[in-house]
Design a protein around this motif. Structure first.
Motif, PDB file in Angstrom:
ATOM      1  N   ARG A   1     106.833 -69.283 -57.916  1.00  0.00           N
ATOM      2  CA  ARG A   1     106.893 -68.680 -59.253  1.00  0.00           C
ATOM      3  C   ARG A   1     106.963 -69.739 -60.336  1.00  0.00           C
ATOM      4  O   ARG A   1     106.329 -69.619 -61.388  1.00  0.00           O
ATOM      5  CB  ARG A   1     108.141 -67.803 -59.383  1.00  0.00           C
ATOM      6  N   LEU A   2     107.796 -70.768 -60.097  1.00  0.00           N
ATOM      7  CA  LEU A   2     107.952 -71.821 -61.099  1.00  0.00           C
ATOM      8  C   LEU A   2     106.640 -72.587 -61.256  1.00  0.00           C
ATOM      9  O   LEU A   2     106.236 -72.937 -62.368  1.00  0.00           O
ATOM     10  CB  LEU A   2     109.064 -72.798 -60.698  1.00  0.00           C
ATOM     11  N   TRP A   3     105.988 -72.860 -60.111  1.00  0.00           N
ATOM     12  CA  TRP A   3     104.738 -73.608 -60.145  1.00  0.00           C
ATOM     13  C   TRP A   3     103.701 -72.870 -60.975  1.00  0.00           C
ATOM     14  O   TRP A   3     103.002 -73.467 -61.794  1.00  0.00           O
ATOM     15  CB  TRP A   3     104.225 -73.829 -58.713  1.00  0.00           C
ATOM     16  N   ALA A   4     103.637 -71.540 -60.780  1.00  0.00           N
ATOM     17  CA  ALA A   4     102.652 -70.738 -61.511  1.00  0.00           C
ATOM     18  C   ALA A   4     102.968 -70.689 -62.999  1.00  0.00           C
ATOM     19  O   ALA A   4     102.083 -70.627 -63.851  1.00  0.00           O
ATOM     20  CB  ALA A   4     102.616 -69.322 -60.934  1.00  0.00           C
ATOM     21  N   GLN A   5     104.238 -70.706 -63.321  1.00  0.00           N
ATOM     22  CA  GLN A   5     104.705 -70.583 -64.700  1.00  0.00           C
ATOM     23  C   GLN A   5     104.457 -71.849 -65.526  1.00  0.00           C
ATOM     24  O   GLN A   5     104.271 -71.798 -66.738  1.00  0.00           O
ATOM     25  CB  GLN A   5     106.224 -70.333 -64.634  1.00  0.00           C
ATOM     26  N   ALA A   6     104.494 -73.001 -64.844  1.00  0.00           N
ATOM     27  CA  ALA A   6     104.504 -74.268 -65.574  1.00  0.00           C
ATOM     28  C   ALA A   6     103.111 -74.707 -66.003  1.00  0.00           C
ATOM     29  O   ALA A   6     102.138 -74.540 -65.276  1.00  0.00           O
ATOM     30  CB  ALA A   6     105.138 -75.359 -64.711  1.00  0.00           C
ATOM     31  N   LYS A   7     103.068 -75.296 -67.196  1.00  0.00           N
ATOM     32  CA  LYS A   7     101.810 -75.869 -67.675  1.00  0.00           C
ATOM     33  C   LYS A   7     101.640 -77.288 -67.146  1.00  0.00           C
ATOM     34  O   LYS A   7     100.536 -77.808 -67.074  1.00  0.00           O
ATOM     35  CB  LYS A   7     101.796 -75.890 -69.197  1.00  0.00           C
ATOM     36  N   MET A   8     102.768 -77.918 -66.817  1.00  0.00           N
ATOM     37  CA  MET A   8     102.726 -79.307 -66.350  1.00  0.00           C
ATOM     38  C   MET A   8     103.721 -79.427 -65.204  1.00  0.00           C
ATOM     39  O   MET A   8     104.832 -78.931 -65.296  1.00  0.00           O
ATOM     40  CB  MET A   8     103.131 -80.211 -67.520  1.00  0.00           C
ATOM     41  N   ARG A   9     103.295 -80.070 -64.108  1.00  0.00           N
ATOM     42  CA  ARG A   9     104.202 -80.254 -62.976  1.00  0.00           C
ATOM     43  C   ARG A   9     104.327 -81.724 -62.670  1.00  0.00           C
ATOM     44  O   ARG A   9     103.326 -82.413 -62.514  1.00  0.00           O
ATOM     45  CB  ARG A   9     103.697 -79.533 -61.711  1.00  0.00           C
ATOM     46  N   ILE A  10     105.582 -82.160 -62.581  1.00  0.00           N
ATOM     47  CA  ILE A  10     105.851 -83.580 -62.324  1.00  0.00           C
ATOM     48  C   ILE A  10     106.694 -83.692 -61.058  1.00  0.00           C
ATOM     49  O   ILE A  10     107.745 -83.050 -60.961  1.00  0.00           O
ATOM     50  CB  ILE A  10     106.627 -84.202 -63.501  1.00  0.00           C
ATOM     51  N   CYS A  11     106.229 -84.489 -60.105  1.00  0.00           N
ATOM     52  CA  CYS A  11     107.044 -84.762 -58.925  1.00  0.00           C
ATOM     53  C   CYS A  11     107.757 -86.085 -59.137  1.00  0.00           C
ATOM     54  O   CYS A  11     107.117 -87.097 -59.436  1.00  0.00           O
ATOM     55  CB  CYS A  11     106.183 -84.850 -57.666  1.00  0.00           C
ATOM     56  N   ALA A  12     109.083 -86.067 -59.010  1.00  0.00           N
ATOM     57  CA  ALA A  12     109.836 -87.310 -59.137  1.00  0.00           C
ATOM     58  C   ALA A  12     109.920 -87.934 -57.756  1.00  0.00           C
ATOM     59  O   ALA A  12     110.659 -87.455 -56.889  1.00  0.00           O
ATOM     60  CB  ALA A  12     111.220 -87.041 -59.698  1.00  0.00           C
ATOM     61  N   ASP A  13     109.123 -88.968 -57.539  1.00  0.00           N
ATOM     62  CA  ASP A  13     109.176 -89.758 -56.308  1.00  0.00           C
ATOM     63  C   ASP A  13     109.115 -88.861 -55.062  1.00  0.00           C
ATOM     64  O   ASP A  13     108.123 -88.188 -54.832  1.00  0.00           O
ATOM     65  CB  ASP A  13     110.446 -90.630 -56.332  1.00  0.00           C
ATOM     66  N   GLY A  14     110.172 -88.805 -54.263  1.00  0.00           N
ATOM     67  CA  GLY A  14     110.170 -88.018 -53.026  1.00  0.00           C
ATOM     68  C   GLY A  14     109.988 -86.525 -53.221  1.00  0.00           C
ATOM     69  O   GLY A  14     109.754 -85.800 -52.250  1.00  0.00           O
TER      70      GLY A  14
ATOM     71  N   PRO B   1     100.381 -81.841 -58.314  1.00  0.00           N
ATOM     72  CA  PRO B   1     101.115 -82.116 -59.551  1.00  0.00           C
ATOM     73  C   PRO B   1     100.268 -82.944 -60.508  1.00  0.00           C
ATOM     74  O   PRO B   1      99.448 -83.752 -60.065  1.00  0.00           O
ATOM     75  CB  PRO B   1     102.331 -82.928 -59.065  1.00  0.00           C
ATOM     76  N   GLU B   2     100.486 -82.718 -61.796  1.00  0.00           N
ATOM     77  CA  GLU B   2      99.755 -83.521 -62.782  1.00  0.00           C
ATOM     78  C   GLU B   2     100.226 -84.986 -62.736  1.00  0.00           C
ATOM     79  O   GLU B   2      99.454 -85.899 -62.944  1.00  0.00           O
ATOM     80  CB  GLU B   2      99.964 -82.954 -64.192  1.00  0.00           C
ATOM     81  N   ILE B   3     101.528 -85.142 -62.495  1.00  0.00           N
ATOM     82  CA  ILE B   3     102.099 -86.505 -62.529  1.00  0.00           C
ATOM     83  C   ILE B   3     103.045 -86.707 -61.339  1.00  0.00           C
ATOM     84  O   ILE B   3     103.790 -85.805 -60.970  1.00  0.00           O
ATOM     85  CB  ILE B   3     102.910 -86.726 -63.834  1.00  0.00           C
TER      86      ILE B   3
END
Lengths: 270, 321
Positions: free
Chosen positions: A56-69, A92-94
């Motif tokens: 749900r969060l993934w679908a909601q977000a305009k930008m997805r950032i993975c912090a390292d691990g 993820p975008e970043i």
């Protein structure tokens, strides 16, 4: 003397700016309300097991950032959650951080799929979450800041010093909306500069809630909408803090002379 | 080098629009997790703490006026390694979360074992899982709580009955909704422990961290409410306990079971002055607060860590797997 009295009255009724909060981002996409306090969501994924409502969060977000691990977590766990074996749907975008936890093959995969790899390993002074929030802030134009809400998974649990550092990020960047989420609950900062209106989405959250004066005590906090409301109450660690409270209304209001942490339990969402 | 000295932090002064932002930015200007290592003085504000200059300029230490308190995680050592002269009396409290892997070790070490409500479910289900080589009933009768305490809304009826039949005391406190389950258990243990001197009593709590955040905060508040009782909250990943400001603290590090990651956190009030030795990045009369600097991702560098502070601090250290 009459004039002085008038001035006193004015000070006491002058209201603070209202800050509204809503967990509508947890609703399924089709049930999103027309108007929400902030509707530009950025998702930050830290390195802990993904909460079950991550899709749900993934679908909601305009930008997805993975912090390292956090990138390992998306790579390993997302397809199980969505029954979708196609990893290409969750890029993820970043990917950002000091890169000491992300697996080389995961980094290669996302890089090849177009994720921007932002290597901040030269900076050992701050946590991965701090780096991500700092970058988001830097990248967001001033006029869009009020509409931005950063959703963070994986910030709670695990090592306590990491959890404390992540909570401190909320205080350091107190002029940004940042929500820390786990399977069990969400937490966010209620800065003392505002009168807070928290709209409760009872299909996804509640009823258990709490308010905590982390970092500094409160000499006066007032709430409405809770089963055990506070009325000009003092709160302090070593004395009274509001735990195991219950939301009793669709709207909870909070006003305090101290920065407070608000938490509410999450229902079993998939 | 500090992340906050980046270009997004507004520093222009004089413009009326920006003054409002500057007031806000006082919150964001401090770094977090700054490890106090060799730092060029930051060009911005004098608030940023620097290392102590020279001994001649050290401020007078109030530390001499305070009694000393010592701490050790020897309870985590395998039983064969226990120092013979240990006078500590241990109690174990189990709250309603999955048992950490070392639960049997701590249970064996303790003289008193209390389950808070649903903690009894966790012992019933979890102990046989942690000791798979033994018959379930053998494990359950060996790891039988002395008391199950709390409001009884989580413990499964069959679990309550099973332990009651084995002699476990059931102390129903559903009438008392003002205190948390952990608070009730700590009060029970201190009321029932022999002698008025509680200085060798150490309460080990399992299941207090993680899960619902308001429960975790309530549990951390119990540490602050009972500053003169040693209470340690443990998870698979770490342990935490309170360092009350009334004492100077000497923390003995058991390197075989804990470390190296550690932290000092001023949960309740800011600290205007904390001083440490034995850490990779020691504090020296340093200010710590939420919104500013707190000590996290620090490293224990010596077998003994000393801490003196003007504010109650939470000490945390990682546990080895």
């Amino acid at each position: 003397d009459y004039l002085q009295e008038d001035k006193m009255l004015w000070r006491t009724i002058r209201s603070m700016e209202v800050m509204a909060h809503s967990s509508s981002f947890l609703l399924p996409k089709l049930h999103q309300p027309a108007k929400t306090p902030a509707n530009n969501y950025t998702l930050v994924v830290l390195n802990q097991q993904l909460p079950r409502f991550m899709p749900r969060l993934w679908a909601q977000a305009k930008m997805r950032i993975c912090a390292d691990g956090g990138a390992n977590r998306i790579f390993d766990e997302m397809s199980q959650m969505t029954n979708d074996l196609d990893r290409n749907r969750y890029i993820p975008e970043i990917v950002e951080g000091d890169m000491d936890s992300i697996r080389p093959e995961v980094k290669r995969f996302y890089s090849s799929q177009g994720s921007k790899i932002s290597d901040k390993s030269h900076n050992q002074e701050t946590t991965d979450l701090h780096k991500c929030i700092s970058s988001i802030r830097h990248r967001t134009p001033d006029h869009e800041k009020a509409n931005l809400c950063v959703l963070v998974t994986g910030a709670l649990g695990g090592r306590f010093d990491h959890e404390a550092a992540n909570i401190n990020v909320l205080y350091v960047f107190s002029d940004m909306r940042i929500v820390l989420l786990s399977d069990d609950c969400l937490i966010q900062l209620l800065p003392k500069t505002h009168h807070h209106e928290i709209y409760i989405e009872s299909s996804v959250e509640g009823p258990h809630c709490g308010i905590f004066p982390i970092g500094a005590p409160s000499t006066s906090t007032t709430t409405t909408g809770l089963k055990w409301n506070l009325s000009d109450a003092e709160m302090r660690f070593g004395s009274m803090i509001s735990t195991s409270n219950i939301v009793d209304s669709d709207k909870v209001t909070v006003q305090s002379d101290a920065d407070l942490l608000w938490t509410i339990s999450l229902r079993n969402l998939t | 080098r500090c992340a906050s000295w980046t270009s997004e932090a507004p520093v222009a002064v004089g413009d009326a629009d920006q003054i409002q932002f500057l007031k806000h930015s006082t919150r964001t200007r401090a770094t977090i997790n700054c490890n106090f290592s060799e730092h060029a003085p930051c060009p911005m504000e004098p608030h940023h703490p620097r290392r102590a200059p020279t001994a001649a300029m050290d401020p007078p230490s109030p530390a001499g006026a305070r009694p000393a308190m010592s701490h050790s995680s020897a309870f985590l050592l395998p039983s064969s390694a226990t120092p013979a002269a240990s006078a500590d009396a241990y109690a174990v409290v189990v709250l309603n979360q999955r048992l950490p892997r070392f639960a049997p070790l701590l249970w064996d070490r303790a003289q008193v074992r209390v389950c808070a409500d649903g903690g009894a479910n966790r012992v019933f289900d979890g102990m046989p899982e942690l000791l798979p080589g033994h018959a379930r009933d053998d494990v359950r009768s060996r790891y039988k709580p002395d008391v199950i305490k709390g409001d009884m809304d989580s413990v499964r009826p069959e679990v309550k009955e099973y332990y009651s039949n084995l002699g476990t005391k059931i102390a129903d406190q559903s009438h008392d909704q003002d205190t948390t389950d952990l608070h009730k258990c700590v009060a029970f243990i201190t009321d029932n422990s022999p002698g008025s001197d509680k200085s060798n009593l150490c309460i080990l709590v399992l299941g207090a961290l993680g899960g619902r955040f308001d429960h975790e905060m309530g549990n951390i508040n119990v540490l602050h409410l009972f500053p003169n009782i040693k209470i340690v909250l443990l998870s698979d990943d770490c342990l935490i306990f309170l360092l009350p400001r009334t004492h100077t603290h000497s923390i003995h590090i058991e390197r075989s079971v804990e470390g190296p990651h550690c932290g000092l956190i001023p949960v309740g009030t800011p600290s205007t002055s904390t001083t440490t030795t034995g850490l990779r990045w020691n504090l020296d009369n340093t200010h710590m607060s939420f919104g500013g600097l707190i000590s996290t991702s620090n490293i224990v560098d010596e077998d003994q860590v000393m801490v003196t502070s003007d504010s109650d601090l939470i000490w945390t250290i990682s546990l080895r797997h």
